[in-house]
Write an enzyme that holds these catalytic residues in place. Structure first.
Site, PDB file in Angstrom:
ATOM      1  N   GLU A  95       0.836  -1.203   0.000  1.00  0.00           N
ATOM      2  CA  GLU A  95       0.000   0.000   0.000  1.00  0.00           C
ATOM      3  C   GLU A  95       0.867   1.247   0.000  1.00  0.00           C
ATOM      4  O   GLU A  95       1.919   1.288   0.633  1.00  0.00           O
ATOM      5  CB  GLU A  95      -0.937  -0.014   1.218  1.00  0.00           C
ATOM      6  CG  GLU A  95      -1.948  -1.149   1.131  1.00  0.00           C
ATOM      7  CD  GLU A  95      -2.903  -1.219   2.319  1.00  0.00           C
ATOM      8  OE1 GLU A  95      -4.022  -1.736   2.129  1.00  0.00           O
ATOM      9  OE2 GLU A  95      -2.529  -0.767   3.419  1.00  0.00           O
ATOM     10  N   CYS A 108       3.574   8.467   0.955  1.00  0.00           N
ATOM     11  CA  CYS A 108       4.185   7.465   1.839  1.00  0.00           C
ATOM     12  C   CYS A 108       4.367   6.180   1.036  1.00  0.00           C
ATOM     13  O   CYS A 108       3.386   5.577   0.586  1.00  0.00           O
ATOM     14  CB  CYS A 108       3.287   7.245   3.049  1.00  0.00           C
ATOM     15  SG  CYS A 108       3.942   6.075   4.250  1.00  0.00           S
ATOM     16  N   CYS A 115       7.124  -7.037   6.576  1.00  0.00           N
ATOM     17  CA  CYS A 115       8.305  -6.544   7.288  1.00  0.00           C
ATOM     18  C   CYS A 115       8.809  -7.648   8.207  1.00  0.00           C
ATOM     19  O   CYS A 115       8.015  -8.352   8.834  1.00  0.00           O
ATOM     20  CB  CYS A 115       7.954  -5.299   8.104  1.00  0.00           C
ATOM     21  SG  CYS A 115       9.395  -4.537   8.909  1.00  0.00           S
ATOM     22  N   CYS A 119       7.901  -5.300  14.935  1.00  0.00           N
ATOM     23  CA  CYS A 119       7.477  -4.303  15.926  1.00  0.00           C
ATOM     24  C   CYS A 119       6.040  -4.630  16.335  1.00  0.00           C
ATOM     25  O   CYS A 119       5.169  -4.818  15.486  1.00  0.00           O
ATOM     26  CB  CYS A 119       7.572  -2.894  15.351  1.00  0.00           C
ATOM     27  SG  CYS A 119       9.257  -2.406  14.926  1.00  0.00           S
ATOM     28  N   CYS A 122       2.641  -2.622  15.119  1.00  0.00           N
ATOM     29  CA  CYS A 122       2.523  -2.299  13.699  1.00  0.00           C
ATOM     30  C   CYS A 122       1.760  -3.391  12.963  1.00  0.00           C
ATOM     31  O   CYS A 122       2.107  -4.576  13.045  1.00  0.00           O
ATOM     32  CB  CYS A 122       3.910  -2.124  13.095  1.00  0.00           C
ATOM     33  SG  CYS A 122       3.898  -1.790  11.318  1.00  0.00           S
ATOM     34  N   CYS A 348      -0.977   5.878  10.105  1.00  0.00           N
ATOM     35  CA  CYS A 348       0.326   5.331  10.498  1.00  0.00           C
ATOM     36  C   CYS A 348       0.142   4.013  11.260  1.00  0.00           C
ATOM     37  O   CYS A 348      -0.632   3.922  12.201  1.00  0.00           O
ATOM     38  CB  CYS A 348       1.050   6.346  11.368  1.00  0.00           C
ATOM     39  SG  CYS A 348       2.661   5.777  11.931  1.00  0.00           S
TER      40      CYS A 348
END
Length: 374
Positions: A95, A108, A115, A119, A122, A348
């Site tokens: 995205e 962005c 990933c 984390c 996230c 975010c």
């Protein structure tokens, strides 16, 4: 066939030399592909017909495909961009998000399918990891957004030379420095005056703290730097940003000081997601100031954007204000990020896409009852 969108100008010049062509052809092609957004060889009128025919036989312009476009009530736009797994042909998607503001338009961009850093707060990190994006898939997000916006209501009447996308942040899905070579090449295209012509101050890379790659970036392509800190001490950061176990805060701060020697801005931006009851007390604020005391910096406080089974809550507005005020009273510049695009899951920490996880993280995550923090 060679995908010409994978090359920066120097690489394109080397490619043309291998064809027996003059290197200046690279500048011409860069302008057509990126500055004008033209991928039809027939429209590239200053390139000789013989060369155009040669390129038809040997090369291509392969962009990722747009699977979905969504527009938020606040004007934020999100594109779901399709990618393929090179080995088995299976489909992934990432995205990319455009955030319009009065004085800028920020895109962005994602750098990986998923990933690997895990984390805990996230959404991307919870999905696992499939692979790095190649250059054409990274710069392709800018190409797609730029051209889609040129046709969108409200932007379609702008003069051809006026930028809609004035800023790029490498803050989408993935850790950019874990895909170093492809990300740097893509950023070099963003900075190229024959392509997008962005200044180094207007391209920001966000990292969770891959220290050796930060040092390398300082020499190769020093753009503005944001560091995803999110905790003021090693014990807490080990828990919520696991890469801290490899590169603890003291080592990370030293890398930030080294980076500033060549950075286009004279400060580092520290990003700090506000998690209710986890990292948002005034004692945490005191520890944070102590941790960064030697690094010229500003803070970007980010209210946590919930997603299913996250196990975290958003810090209360009063707590965020108190945290902010303590930092500001100590002389720091502090912003509290405005939540944008939440109604289309574009805020975010919410970017998810479609990740065919190679790490089996999803199975591991849901095999364990999440910690339901309040």
């Amino acid at each position: 066939m060679v995908n010409l969108l994978n090359f920066n100008q120097q690489q394109l010049a080397e490619y043309f030399s291998s064809l027996g062509e003059k290197p200046f052809r690279a500048k011409q092609l860069m302008r057509w592909m990126h500055h004008f957004g033209v991928l039809d060889l027939d429209q590239m009128t200053d390139i000789a017909k013989v060369l155009r025919e040669k390129l038809r036989q040997e090369a291509q312009f392969a962009l990722p495909d747009i699977q979905l476009e969504q527009v938020s009530d606040d004007g934020t736009r999100k594109w779901l961009v399709g990618t393929n797994n090179f080995k088995d042909g299976t489909s992934n998607s990432v995205e990319t998000v455009f955030i319009p503001e009065d004085d800028r338009g920020t895109l962005c961009i994602s750098s990986q399918v998923g990933c690997a850093l895990e984390c805990t707060f996230c959404s991307t990190g919870r999905q696992g990891f499939n692979r790095n994006l190649n250059v054409s898939e990274i710069i392709g997000q800018l190409w797609i957004a730029n051209n889609a916006l040129r046709q969108a209501p409200g932007y379609d009447l702008l003069p051809p030379g006026e930028r809609i996308i004035s800023n790029v942040v490498m803050m989408g899905m993935g850790e950019p420095l874990a895909n170093y070579d492809n990300v740097v090449t893509a950023m070099q295209i963003m900075l190229d005056d024959s392509a997008y012509g962005l200044s180094r101050r207007r391209v920001t890379l966000s990292t969770s703290g891959m220290v050796p790659a930060m040092d390398k970036l300082k020499e190769d392509c020093p753009v503005a730097l944001a560091v995803s800190l999110h905790a003021p001490n090693d014990a807490l950061r080990d828990e919520i940003v696991p890469i801290n176990k490899k590169y603890p805060i003291k080592e990370l701060m030293a890398a930030c000081e080294r980076y500033l020697v060549k950075a286009p801005r004279d400060f580092i931006t520290f990003e700090y997601v506000m998690l209710d009851g986890v990292n948002d007390t005034l004692e945490h604020a005191k520890q944070l100031m102590e941790a960064v005391r030697d690094v010229p910096c500003k803070f970007n406080l980010i209210p946590f954007n919930p997603f299913p089974n996250s196990g975290y809550g958003t810090s209360k507005p009063m707590q965020i204000r108190a945290f902010r005020d303590m930092l500001m009273q100590a002389g720091y510049v502090v912003t509290v990020r405005k939540t944008r695009g939440e109604d289309i899951d574009a805020a975010c920490g919410q970017l998810a896409g479609k990740v065919l996880d190679k790490t089996r993280r999803t199975q591991r995550t849901f095999a364990i009852q999440p910690d339901n923090r309040s």
